[in-house]
Enzyme design. Sequence first.
Site, short mmCIF file in Angstrom:
data_model
loop_
_atom_site.label_atom_id
_atom_site.label_comp_id
_atom_site.label_asym_id
_atom_site.label_seq_id
_atom_site.Cartn_x
_atom_site.Cartn_y
_atom_site.Cartn_z
N ARG A 1 4.12 -13.66 17.72
CA ARG A 1 4.11 -12.42 18.51
C ARG A 1 3.23 -12.59 19.75
NH1 ARG A 1 3.29 -8.62 13.14
NH2 ARG A 1 5.50 -8.08 12.84
N ARG B 1 0.84 -1.19 0.00
CA ARG B 1 0.00 0.00 0.00
C ARG B 1 0.88 1.24 0.00
NH1 ARG B 1 -5.60 0.26 3.21
NH2 ARG B 1 -6.46 2.09 2.18
N GLN C 1 -0.18 -15.73 -10.64
CA GLN C 1 0.61 -16.77 -9.95
C GLN C 1 -0.22 -18.04 -9.74
OE1 GLN C 1 2.94 -15.17 -6.69
NE2 GLN C 1 4.05 -13.91 -8.16
N VAL D 1 2.33 -14.98 1.56
CA VAL D 1 2.85 -14.07 2.58
C VAL D 1 2.54 -12.61 2.21
CG1 VAL D 1 4.93 -13.30 3.80
CG2 VAL D 1 4.69 -15.71 3.16
N GLY D 2 2.59 -12.32 0.91
CA GLY D 2 2.38 -10.94 0.45
C GLY D 2 0.99 -10.43 0.82
N ASN D 3 0.91 -9.22 1.33
CA ASN D 3 -0.35 -8.64 1.81
C ASN D 3 -1.18 -8.00 0.71
OD1 ASN D 3 -0.28 -9.28 4.53
ND2 ASN D 3 1.31 -7.71 4.87
N ASN E 1 -3.28 -6.35 -6.63
CA ASN E 1 -2.90 -7.66 -6.10
C ASN E 1 -3.68 -8.80 -6.74
OD1 ASN E 1 -0.68 -7.49 -4.15
ND2 ASN E 1 -2.00 -5.91 -3.25
N ARG F 1 -7.91 1.51 -0.91
CA ARG F 1 -7.92 0.07 -0.63
C ARG F 1 -8.32 -0.73 -1.88
NH1 ARG F 1 -7.46 -2.71 3.71
NH2 ARG F 1 -8.34 -4.80 3.80
N ASP G 1 1.98 -13.39 13.53
CA ASP G 1 1.07 -12.88 14.57
C ASP G 1 1.00 -13.87 15.73
OD1 ASP G 1 0.16 -10.74 12.67
OD2 ASP G 1 -0.59 -12.50 11.62
N HIS H 1 -5.10 -11.39 8.43
CA HIS H 1 -3.78 -10.88 8.80
C HIS H 1 -3.78 -9.36 8.55
CE1 HIS H 1 0.48 -10.41 9.30
NE2 HIS H 1 0.61 -9.91 8.10
#
Lengths: 288, 288
Positions: free
Chosen positions: A117, A47, A67, A84-86, A60, A53, A114, A142
């Site tokens: 963490r 971003r 892909q 993994v890519g947001n 994406n 958004r 997360d 996520h």
Amino acid sequence: MMPVLDGVVMELQDCALPLLREVIPTDQEEVAFKDLDIAILVGSMPRREGMERKDLLKANVAIFKSQGTALDKYAKKTVKVLVVGNPANTNCLIAAKSAPSIPKENFSCLTRLDHNRARSQVAMRCGIPADNVKNVIIWGNHSSTQYPDVHHCKVNIKGKEEAAFDVVKDDAWLKGDFISTVQQRGAAVIKARKLSSAMSAAKAICDHMRDIWTGTPDGEFISMGVYSSGNSYSVPEDLIYSFPVTIKDKSWKIADGLPINEFSRAKMDATAAELVEERDTAVAFLSA
Amino acid sequence: MMPVLDGVVMELQDCALPLLREVIPTDQEEVAFKDLDIAILVGSMPRREGMERKDLLKANVAIFKSQGTALDKYAKKTVKVLVVGNPANTNCLIAAKSAPSIPKENFSCLTRLDHNRARSQVAMRCGIPADNVKNVIIWGNHSSTQYPDVHHCKVNIKGKEEAAFDVVKDDAWLKGDFISTVQQRGAAVIKARKLSSAMSAAKAICDHMRDIWTGTPDGEFISMGVYSSGNSYSVPEDLIYSFPVTIKDKSWKIADGLPINEFSRAKMDATAAELVEERDTAVAFLSA
């Protein structure tokens, strides 16, 4: 970026890793995706300031449609795909939808960072190593709507397993600052380092993929974003939603039947709502 | 840099590492060096454009005199000190000289990255994993005068150990491009990545320290920069010079008695001469 990629290849070679056989740097999908057993999709459009958004999702969708299509065409049908890519959950859903010949169960997105963490926050609070904390849960997206939940978390204090709530004895923290700390951690790391999480994200990717490959320990579940069929925890179907899962023989199963109180329910629903909205926007671009 | 350091602490916490107990971020020597078992000194003054070699040494003497003095004052006398910051050999010597109460044998500098690079270059040439290559040697300075030597290197081909020269069958490469590739590898990585080696350096540091802690396998030696007492391989005394060493009970021993041909001798002497010059310049600043 190809010369930079050559530098990364040199770094890998110079590690003299005992299990590394060959590295194939390429920007060709038919080479990159050929006969894959594992795909870790880390690249996405980040971003940028002033970006809507919707525009972010649109960019994406283009990447993960491409892909997913390449996976469908070139990878093994048994490939395990980690996104993994947001925005990771929705990107993962788009990739799965674009690869109809690969089971949806083979796709997952990363919420293990997360999860780690949350685990580490509880461990520090209890003054114990992170290993002595198990069964935290990351529910949902996520993103900052994720719900880090410790209602089923156990901590091992001097060999005795106890509920995290009983050991921490600070409900206000566990239902307040603990949750927001985990939700906002990515932003806090960027603010301090002026760079995104790198080592901890790499560690989480390794944890995630190792657990898919070798399974989760008995009595333990971990968090990952997986396909919701609508049959668990009243989460809407056709989302990639982070659940507690156990893994055996390279297959995940949602750890079902955990009691959910009202506090948790509301947070699980809020993050599901965000995912539904993301999905609907993204799918519109997909079929456009 | 303290806020950035806080970001690094978060990264470490977020890895949820099973063995990590506590992280103490500090810019105070008396806190950083207190009761250390291991010190890894990674910071040094890098060479900037237009900087004379002498000015570079002067700036680093100040840093490593200060860190050596702090080790002397605060660390355990059994501390193992690894110097990574360049010029690593001479920085290591200055630190050791500034810590008279700590045995000189406890100080070493990193040439393991060069060692791993040499190992991996031979492995790739033979089409085997890096693990199947042992006993490469990095002699001398961690600089472009270092001598990567494969005269005693063994490669394991299908379970059979053979001399690298017999397997590679390309003396011109082993005495030419192989050597310059390893010597110039750091610069090649920077050119490609626009950043120095990071992962491979970290891996080499782990390899180095793990071997100090747990020893080297039977029949195997590794390379590290250690104190030369003038008794091995005719290397002048009072240098930190990279030798082949074996390690047992946390003590290194130079792998002595390997036959050295004229080709090797000349290269070992050239890198020693550079180190003597660096030392003499640095020591003059130390006593100034």
